[in-house]
Motif scaffolding. Structure first.
Motif, PDB file in Angstrom:
ATOM      1  N   ILE A   6      24.123 -68.002 -69.681  1.00  0.00           N
ATOM      2  CA  ILE A   6      24.669 -68.528 -70.721  1.00  0.00           C
ATOM      3  C   ILE A   6      26.925 -68.651 -69.929  1.00  0.00           C
ATOM      4  CG2 ILE A   6      25.361 -69.595 -73.190  1.00  0.00           C
ATOM      5  CD1 ILE A   6      22.334 -68.862 -72.944  1.00  0.00           C
ATOM      6  N   GLN A   7      27.287 -69.438 -69.688  1.00  0.00           N
ATOM      7  CA  GLN A   7      28.877 -69.861 -70.337  1.00  0.00           C
ATOM      8  C   GLN A   7      29.274 -70.647 -71.242  1.00  0.00           C
ATOM      9  OE1 GLN A   7      30.965 -67.441 -68.436  1.00  0.00           O
ATOM     10  NE2 GLN A   7      28.595 -66.815 -67.670  1.00  0.00           N
ATOM     11  N   PRO A   8      30.358 -70.675 -72.004  1.00  0.00           N
ATOM     12  CA  PRO A   8      30.330 -69.131 -72.207  1.00  0.00           C
ATOM     13  C   PRO A   8      30.142 -68.253 -72.642  1.00  0.00           C
ATOM     14  CG  PRO A   8      32.163 -69.804 -73.729  1.00  0.00           C
ATOM     15  CD  PRO A   8      30.838 -70.928 -72.866  1.00  0.00           C
ATOM     16  N   ALA A   9      30.184 -66.419 -72.158  1.00  0.00           N
ATOM     17  CA  ALA A   9      28.611 -65.861 -72.561  1.00  0.00           C
ATOM     18  C   ALA A   9      29.691 -65.092 -74.326  1.00  0.00           C
ATOM     19  CB  ALA A   9      28.660 -64.678 -71.715  1.00  0.00           C
ATOM     20  N   LEU A  10      31.162 -65.231 -74.177  1.00  0.00           N
ATOM     21  CA  LEU A  10      31.106 -64.168 -75.412  1.00  0.00           C
ATOM     22  C   LEU A  10      30.857 -65.576 -76.751  1.00  0.00           C
ATOM     23  CD1 LEU A  10      34.968 -63.540 -74.691  1.00  0.00           C
ATOM     24  CD2 LEU A  10      33.135 -62.379 -75.349  1.00  0.00           C
ATOM     25  N   LEU A  11      29.790 -64.664 -77.762  1.00  0.00           N
ATOM     26  CA  LEU A  11      29.121 -65.950 -78.335  1.00  0.00           C
ATOM     27  C   LEU A  11      30.581 -66.585 -79.213  1.00  0.00           C
ATOM     28  CD1 LEU A  11      26.146 -63.426 -79.992  1.00  0.00           C
ATOM     29  CD2 LEU A  11      26.393 -64.879 -78.805  1.00  0.00           C
ATOM     30  N   GLU A  12      31.857 -65.735 -79.428  1.00  0.00           N
ATOM     31  CA  GLU A  12      32.979 -66.171 -80.355  1.00  0.00           C
ATOM     32  C   GLU A  12      33.089 -67.389 -79.585  1.00  0.00           C
ATOM     33  OE1 GLU A  12      35.736 -62.899 -83.016  1.00  0.00           O
ATOM     34  OE2 GLU A  12      34.636 -62.240 -81.371  1.00  0.00           O
ATOM     35  N   LEU A  13      33.636 -67.931 -78.155  1.00  0.00           N
ATOM     36  CA  LEU A  13      33.713 -68.841 -77.877  1.00  0.00           C
ATOM     37  C   LEU A  13      32.896 -69.754 -77.596  1.00  0.00           C
ATOM     38  CD1 LEU A  13      35.589 -66.954 -74.485  1.00  0.00           C
ATOM     39  CD2 LEU A  13      36.743 -67.747 -76.987  1.00  0.00           C
ATOM     40  N   ARG A  14      31.481 -69.658 -77.756  1.00  0.00           N
ATOM     41  CA  ARG A  14      30.853 -70.877 -78.355  1.00  0.00           C
ATOM     42  C   ARG A  14      30.489 -71.928 -78.745  1.00  0.00           C
ATOM     43  NH1 ARG A  14      25.641 -68.965 -76.363  1.00  0.00           N
ATOM     44  NH2 ARG A  14      24.887 -70.615 -76.670  1.00  0.00           N
ATOM     45  N   ASP A  15      30.402 -73.028 -79.102  1.00  0.00           N
ATOM     46  CA  ASP A  15      30.422 -74.060 -80.143  1.00  0.00           C
ATOM     47  C   ASP A  15      28.796 -75.063 -79.859  1.00  0.00           C
ATOM     48  OD1 ASP A  15      30.010 -75.880 -77.502  1.00  0.00           O
ATOM     49  OD2 ASP A  15      31.585 -76.488 -77.663  1.00  0.00           O
ATOM     50  N   ASN A  16      28.228 -73.803 -79.690  1.00  0.00           N
ATOM     51  CA  ASN A  16      26.443 -75.027 -79.073  1.00  0.00           C
ATOM     52  C   ASN A  16      26.107 -74.122 -80.688  1.00  0.00           C
ATOM     53  OD1 ASN A  16      26.253 -72.528 -78.057  1.00  0.00           O
ATOM     54  ND2 ASN A  16      25.287 -73.990 -76.699  1.00  0.00           N
ATOM     55  N   LEU A  17      26.102 -72.736 -81.394  1.00  0.00           N
ATOM     56  CA  LEU A  17      25.286 -71.477 -82.698  1.00  0.00           C
ATOM     57  C   LEU A  17      25.177 -72.796 -83.838  1.00  0.00           C
ATOM     58  CD1 LEU A  17      26.839 -68.538 -80.441  1.00  0.00           C
ATOM     59  CD2 LEU A  17      24.693 -69.584 -80.069  1.00  0.00           C
ATOM     60  N   SER A  18      23.948 -72.931 -84.065  1.00  0.00           N
ATOM     61  CA  SER A  18      23.954 -72.931 -85.237  1.00  0.00           C
ATOM     62  C   SER A  18      23.895 -72.189 -86.318  1.00  0.00           C
ATOM     63  CB  SER A  18      22.782 -74.322 -85.385  1.00  0.00           C
ATOM     64  OG  SER A  18      21.343 -73.282 -85.548  1.00  0.00           O
ATOM     65  N   PRO A  19      24.093 -71.987 -87.597  1.00  0.00           N
ATOM     66  CA  PRO A  19      23.575 -70.945 -88.193  1.00  0.00           C
ATOM     67  C   PRO A  19      22.208 -70.388 -88.476  1.00  0.00           C
ATOM     68  CG  PRO A  19      25.304 -72.449 -89.430  1.00  0.00           C
ATOM     69  CD  PRO A  19      24.617 -72.836 -88.303  1.00  0.00           C
ATOM     70  N   GLN A  20      21.422 -70.890 -88.755  1.00  0.00           N
ATOM     71  CA  GLN A  20      20.300 -71.130 -88.269  1.00  0.00           C
ATOM     72  C   GLN A  20      19.463 -70.144 -86.857  1.00  0.00           C
ATOM     73  OE1 GLN A  20      21.201 -74.431 -89.057  1.00  0.00           O
ATOM     74  NE2 GLN A  20      20.995 -74.351 -90.993  1.00  0.00           N
ATOM     75  N   TYR A  21      19.931 -70.417 -86.161  1.00  0.00           N
ATOM     76  CA  TYR A  21      19.398 -69.975 -84.229  1.00  0.00           C
ATOM     77  C   TYR A  21      21.015 -68.934 -84.315  1.00  0.00           C
ATOM     78  CZ  TYR A  21      19.658 -69.190 -79.837  1.00  0.00           C
ATOM     79  OH  TYR A  21      19.226 -68.547 -78.123  1.00  0.00           O
ATOM     80  N   VAL A  22      21.306 -68.230 -84.741  1.00  0.00           N
ATOM     81  CA  VAL A  22      21.930 -67.157 -85.065  1.00  0.00           C
ATOM     82  C   VAL A  22      20.901 -66.446 -85.915  1.00  0.00           C
ATOM     83  CG1 VAL A  22      24.101 -65.713 -86.216  1.00  0.00           C
ATOM     84  CG2 VAL A  22      24.271 -67.938 -84.562  1.00  0.00           C
ATOM     85  N   VAL A  23      20.641 -66.722 -86.956  1.00  0.00           N
ATOM     86  CA  VAL A  23      19.945 -65.702 -87.548  1.00  0.00           C
ATOM     87  C   VAL A  23      18.951 -65.805 -87.192  1.00  0.00           C
ATOM     88  CG1 VAL A  23      18.541 -65.630 -89.663  1.00  0.00           C
ATOM     89  CG2 VAL A  23      21.107 -66.854 -90.450  1.00  0.00           C
ATOM     90  N   MET A  24      17.943 -66.898 -86.720  1.00  0.00           N
ATOM     91  CA  MET A  24      17.048 -66.307 -85.951  1.00  0.00           C
ATOM     92  C   MET A  24      16.488 -65.609 -84.453  1.00  0.00           C
ATOM     93  SD  MET A  24      14.173 -66.951 -82.968  1.00  0.00           S
ATOM     94  CE  MET A  24      15.956 -68.428 -82.699  1.00  0.00           C
TER      95      MET A  24
END
Length: 123
Positions: free
Chosen positions: A67-85
């Motif tokens: 996945i690019q970008p690999a840095l989580l802080e640069l991604r714009d496709n992370l939902s809170p629910q996904y991060v928790v899961m």
């Protein structure tokens, strides 16, 4: 017997040379000191996650293969629910993060911080 003494001497000499050189310098970790203005979810992310998901982290390197970008802080496709899961169940090579290590409230703050990205990343 002479051969054993020679092997032991060479091993000791090699070890002494390695000690004299010292270990290679470690990459400078990103800490709260490096982000003095970090608060809330960002501060918790730095405290709990950045060692693996920062620029020099193993998680970033492994994620970068897919996945690019690999840095989580640069991604714009992370939902809170996904991060928790992903954190609670583990995903890929990432182990699950137990509540004793990161509380539900802390994880929610981290997830909301990441979901609000992309963020400017300290170098």
């Amino acid at each position: 017997m002479k051969r054993r003494i020679l092997i032991a001497t060479l091993a000791l000499a090699g070890g002494a040379a390695a000690i004299a050189q010292g270990p290679p310098p470690a990459p400078r970790p990103i800490t709260l000191a490096a982000r003095p203005n970090a608060t809330g979810g960002e501060a918790l992310y730095v405290e709990h996650c950045i060692s693996c998901h920062g620029p020099n982290g193993m998680g970033t390197g492994l994620l970068g293969r897919r996945i690019q970008p690999a840095l989580l802080e640069l991604r714009d496709n992370l939902s809170p629910q996904y991060v928790v899961m992903a954190a609670r169940q583990g995903i890929g090579n990432m182990p699950s993060i137990p509540r004793g290590e990161v509380s539900d409230e802390e994880l929610k703050a981290i997830a909301e911080y990441l979901a609000a990205g992309p963020h400017e990343v300290a170098k």
